[in-house]
Design a protein around this motif. Sequence first.
Motif, PDB file in Angstrom:
ATOM      1  N   ASP A 139       0.823  -1.200   0.000  1.00 48.47           N
ATOM      2  CA  ASP A 139       0.000   0.000   0.000  1.00 48.47           C
ATOM      3  C   ASP A 139       0.857   1.250   0.000  1.00 48.47           C
ATOM      4  OD1 ASP A 139      -2.126  -1.643   0.102  1.00 48.47           O
ATOM      5  OD2 ASP A 139      -2.815  -1.032   2.095  1.00 48.47           O
ATOM      6  N   ASP A 183       0.393   3.848   1.719  1.00 47.35           N
ATOM      7  CA  ASP A 183       0.418   4.549   3.013  1.00 47.35           C
ATOM      8  C   ASP A 183       1.441   3.994   3.996  1.00 47.35           C
ATOM      9  OD1 ASP A 183      -0.759   2.184   3.565  1.00 47.35           O
ATOM     10  OD2 ASP A 183      -2.755   2.997   3.936  1.00 47.35           O
ATOM     11  N   GLN A 243       1.584   1.312   5.524  1.00 44.19           N
ATOM     12  CA  GLN A 243       1.072   0.529   6.658  1.00 44.19           C
ATOM     13  C   GLN A 243       1.798  -0.812   6.716  1.00 44.19           C
ATOM     14  OE1 GLN A 243      -3.365   1.018   5.877  1.00 44.19           O
ATOM     15  NE2 GLN A 243      -3.278   0.999   8.102  1.00 44.19           N
ATOM     16  N   ARG A 285       1.643  -4.357  11.359  1.00 46.26           N
ATOM     17  CA  ARG A 285       1.059  -3.354  10.469  1.00 46.26           C
ATOM     18  C   ARG A 285       0.893  -2.044  11.220  1.00 46.26           C
ATOM     19  NH1 ARG A 285      -2.224  -3.311   5.436  1.00 46.26           N
ATOM     20  NH2 ARG A 285      -3.883  -1.821   5.717  1.00 46.26           N
ATOM     21  N   ARG A 343      -1.900   4.213   9.218  1.00 35.87           N
ATOM     22  CA  ARG A 343      -1.690   5.086   8.073  1.00 35.87           C
ATOM     23  C   ARG A 343      -1.083   6.399   8.590  1.00 35.87           C
ATOM     24  NH1 ARG A 343      -3.781   7.070   3.195  1.00 35.87           N
ATOM     25  NH2 ARG A 343      -4.573   5.178   2.257  1.00 35.87           N
TER      26      ARG A 343
END
Length: 314
Positions: free
Chosen positions: A101, A103, A105, A203, A206
Motif C-alpha cells: 500500500d 500509506d 502501513q 502493520r 496510516r
Amino acid sequence: MTTLYLVVPCYNEEAVLPETTARLTQKLGEMEDAGLIGPESRILYVDDGSRDRTWELISRFFEESPYVTGLKLAHNRGHQNALLAGLMAAKDCCDCAVSLDADLQDDVDALDQFVAKFHGGCDIVYGVRSSRETDTAFKRGSAQAFYRLMGLLGVEMVYNHADYRLMSRRALEALAEYREENLFLRGLVPQLGFRSGCVYYERHERFAGESKYPLKKMISFALDGVTSFSVKPLRMIAALGVLVSLLSVAGLLYALISHALGRTVAGWTAIVSSIWLLGGLQMLCLGVVGGYVGKIYSEVKARPRYHVEEHLKK
Ligand code: UDP
Ligand code: MG
C-alpha cells in the motif's frame, strides 16, 4: 541478480507519496548495497485515476529518482484492478514483484525477508500480520468473521494476509491467465499453487491521509470475495428446498390426520398442505436452477485449469 519491483497502487495519495518515495527509495538502495537485489529494481506506482496531485507527484519523482516508474490508469478502477495492472506491467521486467500500500502501513523493513524467501525457492510469499492491535475493534471483529465465513464456504485464504505479498515472475504469468472480471486477489493467489511461504510483520497506522476503504467498499469487497469463489450459497438453497419439501410431507400428514379427526375448519387442510408443498417444491426448483447457474458461472469465468510448475525436458 534479482530484479525486484515494488508495485504500489495509489488513489488520491498526494499526502503520503513524498514520504513513501523517500522510504522506498532508501530501502531499495540499502537492499541493493547488501547485494540482495539488482540495479534494475524499481518502484512502480499505479495511479488509479486519482483526482488530486498524485500523478503530478509521481511524474516528478520519476524525473528525480532513478528508482521510480509510474503507470496511470484512465479512471478509478479500484484497488484490486490497479494492483493487477501494476503486476501485469511489472511481470515482463522483473524476477519478482511485491505489492504494497502507498500509506506504508505494510512494514517496509520486512522486504529483506520477502526476498530471502524468494531466494530460498518460494514463488509466492505472503505478508501476514502478526497482530491486529492497530485496528479498531470493529475492523478486527469483522475481519475475523470474514475469514471464518470464507473458511466455512471452502475458500482457501491465508489468515490475516492482505495484499502485501511477493510473487515470482512465474506466478505472475500464471495469474495473467485468470481472465475474470471480479478480482479478489487474496483468494485467487493461493489457487495458483506453487511453493509459498509467509513473512510476519507488524502493520502500522496510516501516517497521513484517510483510508480509501470506507465501510461500504469493505462490505462489497467481502461479498465479492464470497461470490467469486463459492457456489455454496446456491447449494444451500437447494438443500433448504429438500428440507422444506420433506417437512411438507410431515405437514401434509398432520393436516390429513387433523382433518380425519374432524378438528379443522372446512378448507383449512387443502390450503395448509398446498402452501407447504408448493413452498418446498419452489425452493427445490430454485435450487436446481441455481445449480445450473452455478455451473454457467464457473464456465463463464474460464479460469485456467492448471499451472505447470516444472517441466523436465531433454
Ligand atoms: N487504492 C486504490 N484505488 C482505490 C482505493 C484504494 O488504488 O479505489 C489504494 C490506496 O491508494 C492504497 C491502497 O489501495 O495504496 C489501500 O488503500 P487504503 O490504505 O485506503 O485501505 P486500508 O489500508 O484503509 O484498508
Ligand atoms: Mg491503508
